[in-house]
Design a protein around this motif. Structure first.
Motif, short mmCIF file in Angstrom:
data_model
loop_
_atom_site.label_atom_id
_atom_site.label_comp_id
_atom_site.label_asym_id
_atom_site.label_seq_id
_atom_site.Cartn_x
_atom_site.Cartn_y
_atom_site.Cartn_z
N ASN A 11 19.55 -27.03 14.13
CA ASN A 11 18.69 -27.44 15.24
C ASN A 11 19.23 -27.01 16.60
O ASN A 11 18.73 -27.45 17.63
CB ASN A 11 18.48 -28.96 15.21
CG ASN A 11 17.47 -29.32 14.13
OD1 ASN A 11 16.38 -28.75 14.09
ND2 ASN A 11 17.84 -30.20 13.23
N ASN A 12 20.25 -26.16 16.61
CA ASN A 12 20.71 -25.62 17.90
C ASN A 12 19.52 -24.99 18.61
O ASN A 12 18.70 -24.33 17.97
CB ASN A 12 21.75 -24.50 17.69
CG ASN A 12 23.11 -25.04 17.27
OD1 ASN A 12 23.39 -26.22 17.42
ND2 ASN A 12 23.95 -24.16 16.74
N PRO A 13 19.45 -25.14 19.94
CA PRO A 13 18.32 -24.51 20.65
C PRO A 13 18.48 -22.99 20.67
O PRO A 13 19.60 -22.48 20.49
CB PRO A 13 18.45 -25.09 22.07
CG PRO A 13 19.88 -25.46 22.20
CD PRO A 13 20.37 -25.84 20.82
N PRO A 14 17.39 -22.26 20.91
CA PRO A 14 17.46 -20.79 20.92
C PRO A 14 18.53 -20.28 21.89
O PRO A 14 19.15 -19.24 21.64
CB PRO A 14 16.07 -20.36 21.38
CG PRO A 14 15.19 -21.52 21.12
CD PRO A 14 16.02 -22.75 21.12
N GLU A 15 18.75 -21.01 22.99
CA GLU A 15 19.73 -20.55 23.99
C GLU A 15 21.14 -20.51 23.41
O GLU A 15 22.01 -19.79 23.90
CB GLU A 15 19.78 -21.48 25.23
CG GLU A 15 18.46 -21.63 25.97
CD GLU A 15 17.51 -22.59 25.26
OE1 GLU A 15 17.92 -23.74 25.00
OE2 GLU A 15 16.37 -22.19 24.95
N TRP A 16 21.38 -21.31 22.38
CA TRP A 16 22.72 -21.30 21.77
C TRP A 16 23.01 -19.93 21.17
O TRP A 16 24.08 -19.36 21.37
CB TRP A 16 22.83 -22.41 20.70
CG TRP A 16 24.25 -22.50 20.18
CD1 TRP A 16 25.29 -23.17 20.74
CD2 TRP A 16 24.77 -21.85 19.02
NE1 TRP A 16 26.43 -22.96 20.01
CE2 TRP A 16 26.14 -22.17 18.95
CE3 TRP A 16 24.21 -21.02 18.04
CZ2 TRP A 16 26.97 -21.70 17.92
CZ3 TRP A 16 25.04 -20.56 17.03
CH2 TRP A 16 26.39 -20.90 16.97
N TYR A 17 22.01 -19.38 20.46
CA TYR A 17 22.19 -18.05 19.87
C TYR A 17 22.38 -17.01 20.99
O TYR A 17 23.15 -16.08 20.86
CB TYR A 17 20.99 -17.66 19.01
CG TYR A 17 20.71 -18.62 17.86
CD1 TYR A 17 21.47 -18.57 16.70
CD2 TYR A 17 19.68 -19.55 17.93
CE1 TYR A 17 21.22 -19.43 15.65
CE2 TYR A 17 19.42 -20.43 16.89
CZ TYR A 17 20.20 -20.37 15.75
OH TYR A 17 19.95 -21.22 14.72
N ASP A 18 21.63 -17.21 22.09
CA ASP A 18 21.74 -16.26 23.21
C ASP A 18 23.16 -16.23 23.75
O ASP A 18 23.71 -15.17 24.03
CB ASP A 18 20.78 -16.64 24.35
CG ASP A 18 19.32 -16.49 23.94
OD1 ASP A 18 19.06 -15.79 22.94
OD2 ASP A 18 18.46 -17.09 24.59
N LYS A 19 23.74 -17.43 23.88
CA LYS A 19 25.10 -17.52 24.44
C LYS A 19 26.12 -16.78 23.56
O LYS A 19 26.98 -16.05 24.04
CB LYS A 19 25.49 -19.01 24.54
CG LYS A 19 26.23 -19.34 25.81
CD LYS A 19 26.46 -20.83 25.95
CE LYS A 19 27.49 -21.30 24.96
NZ LYS A 19 27.59 -22.71 24.73
N ILE A 20 25.98 -16.97 22.26
CA ILE A 20 26.88 -16.30 21.32
C ILE A 20 26.73 -14.79 21.43
O ILE A 20 27.70 -14.03 21.43
CB ILE A 20 26.53 -16.74 19.86
CG1 ILE A 20 26.74 -18.23 19.67
CG2 ILE A 20 27.29 -15.93 18.81
CD1 ILE A 20 28.12 -18.72 19.97
N ASN A 21 25.48 -14.36 21.58
CA ASN A 21 25.21 -12.93 21.61
C ASN A 21 25.64 -12.25 22.90
O ASN A 21 25.94 -11.05 22.90
CB ASN A 21 23.73 -12.67 21.31
CG ASN A 21 23.48 -12.74 19.81
OD1 ASN A 21 24.20 -12.10 19.03
ND2 ASN A 21 22.51 -13.53 19.40
N ILE A 22 25.70 -13.02 23.99
CA ILE A 22 26.21 -12.44 25.25
C ILE A 22 27.66 -11.99 25.02
O ILE A 22 28.08 -10.91 25.44
CB ILE A 22 26.11 -13.47 26.41
CG1 ILE A 22 24.64 -13.63 26.80
CG2 ILE A 22 26.95 -13.04 27.61
CD1 ILE A 22 24.37 -14.77 27.75
N VAL A 23 28.41 -12.83 24.30
CA VAL A 23 29.82 -12.49 24.01
C VAL A 23 29.88 -11.25 23.11
O VAL A 23 30.64 -10.31 23.38
CB VAL A 23 30.52 -13.70 23.34
CG1 VAL A 23 31.92 -13.33 22.89
CG2 VAL A 23 30.54 -14.89 24.28
#
Ligand SMILES: Cc1ncc(COP(=O)(O)O)c(C=O)c1O
Length: 390
Positions: free
Chosen positions: A284-296
């Motif tokens: 249930n992590n929000p979509p922004e969580w995946y975005d943050k990981i992918n920025i790295v």
């Protein structure tokens, strides 16, 4: 006189990385600081709420007993909602989702449940080595289907259809594809589903990389008619930075899942309850969580691309997933020896493509699972190695 192991194990080798990690460990013990860019084990953290939930649930006296063979309802529901949210696939959490202890074990369970000795299994070359080793362990016959850079690393279904497919039971596909980083597409999946219907083949898509450097989430199960002939494996290992937690799932028709459960329920005794509860939160992590990981990962990918450049390797910039796959220059005669030399001289380990099959022989794979400073250090070491050897 020692007791002899079963003949069965003669058909497989110890997993390449299992041996390689031991070699790296020995080099480290001897004082060499090796940078390991081989394996795809995410080094970023799971979400904060996931960790907190694990802690809270672990403190409860009721958390420590055996669990159900089919996972807790809340976890199956969370997987179903995740599939609906991101893949637009409707799955019945009661009988179309089976949580697994990582998706790797699913490859074994599916093979045990569906492949009779002597039946054939279509395996991608290059591809994840477990498809072939497990096929051998269940006495199936491997039929490699070649993936080619010129063909965009997708199966040539027409040429497969020219061969006798009557003994083929399973076809393994894996999009987004490891090691080449190729995305799947709806048209590819449609073609595969009609191929599977036509030839009565169980098509299994192994899908752990959809969330890494990729926004086009496609599930094989989203194709019309898929549930009749297809299964999909997924995993929290890469998508949620939870590789060591061992949480995955297989989704598909309830009849298929019943067969898999017949095997699995005789092998393990459920998954630790707090892990399941925490996984429910992770899903249930929000979509922004995946975005943050992918920025790295995006920043790291830039450095890895520079390393590929220094090694004069050609690579596709549109790759997705946890690695960069690059073609080595023509003058390198033996890729395995080349990688070994880089390990011994630059003290950086990168994966030689041959471990993924003959078609991977002219390629290397570099992982994005190391911090920027480590990658920059690896880049410097490789730069010195190249300039010393020119
Ligand atoms: C293509 C592919 N499938 C499956 C797995 C196994 O993942 P899990 O951790 O879910 O067992 C991996 C892990 O590296 C992989 O690359």
């Amino acid at each position: 006189m020692k007791v002899k192991p079963a003949d069965r194990i003669a058909v497989v080798q110890e997993y390449y990385f299992s041996q390689k990690l031991m070699q790296i460990e020995q080099m480290r013990k001897a004082g060499t600081d090796v940078i390991n860019l081989g394996i795809g084990s995410p080094d970023q953290m799971p979400s904060e709420n996931t960790i907190n939930r694990l802690i809270v649930e672990s403190r409860k006296p009721s958390s420590h007993g055996y669990q159900s063979y089919v996972g807790i309802p809340a976890l199956r529901k969370a997987f179903a909602e995740w599939y609906l949210r991101y893949f637009n696939v409707v799955l019945n959490p009661d009988n179309e989702i089976l949580p697994l202890i990582g998706s790797k074990e699913g490859i074994m369970h599916i093979s045990m449940a569906f492949v009779n000795p002597g039946e054939e299994v279509l395996v991608p070359d290059p591809g994840y080595p477990t498809y072939s080793s497990v096929t051998k362990l269940v006495s199936g016959i491997i039929r490699y289907y070649e993936l080619d850079e010129k063909n965009g690393w997708i199966p040539d279904i027409r040429s497969l259809e020219k061969s006798d497919l009557s003994r083929v039971k399973i076809m393994w596909v894996n999009y987004p594809h490891m090691p080449t980083g190729t995305r799947g597409s709806v048209s590819l999946f449609e073609n595969l589903i009609s191929f599977a219907h036509e030839h009565k083949i169980l098509l299994c898509n192994d899908n752990p990389y959809s969330f890494i450097l990729n926004k086009k989430y496609i599930s094989l199960l989203s194709i019309d008619g898929a549930k009749e002939v297809a299964l999909e494996l997924n995993s929290l290992s890469k998508s949620h930075n939870m590789a060591g937690w061992r949480i995955g799932m297989v989704a598909g028709h309830s009849e298929y899942l019943k067969s898999i459960l017949r095997v699995k329920s005789n092998v393990d005794s459920g998954m630790f309850l707090p892990l399941q509860m925490a996984a429910t939160d992770a899903l249930n992590n929000p979509p922004e969580w995946y975005d943050k990981i992918n920025i790295v990962y995006k920043k790291r990918r830039k450095i890895v691309e520079e390393i590929m450049g220094i090694l004069d390797c050609k690579y596709d910039k549109g790759q997705v997933g946890l690695f960069i796959w690059g073609r080595i220059p023509g003058e390198i005669i033996n890729c395995e020896l080349y990688v070994e030399e880089i390990l011994n001289k630059a003290h950086v380990f990168i994966t030689p493509g041959f471990i993924f099959g003959n078609r991977g022989d002219r390629y290397i794979r570099i992982s994005l699972c190391a911090g920027e400073s480590t990658l920059l250090e690896a880049k410097n070491r490789i730069m010195s190695y190249i300039s010393e050897n020119q």
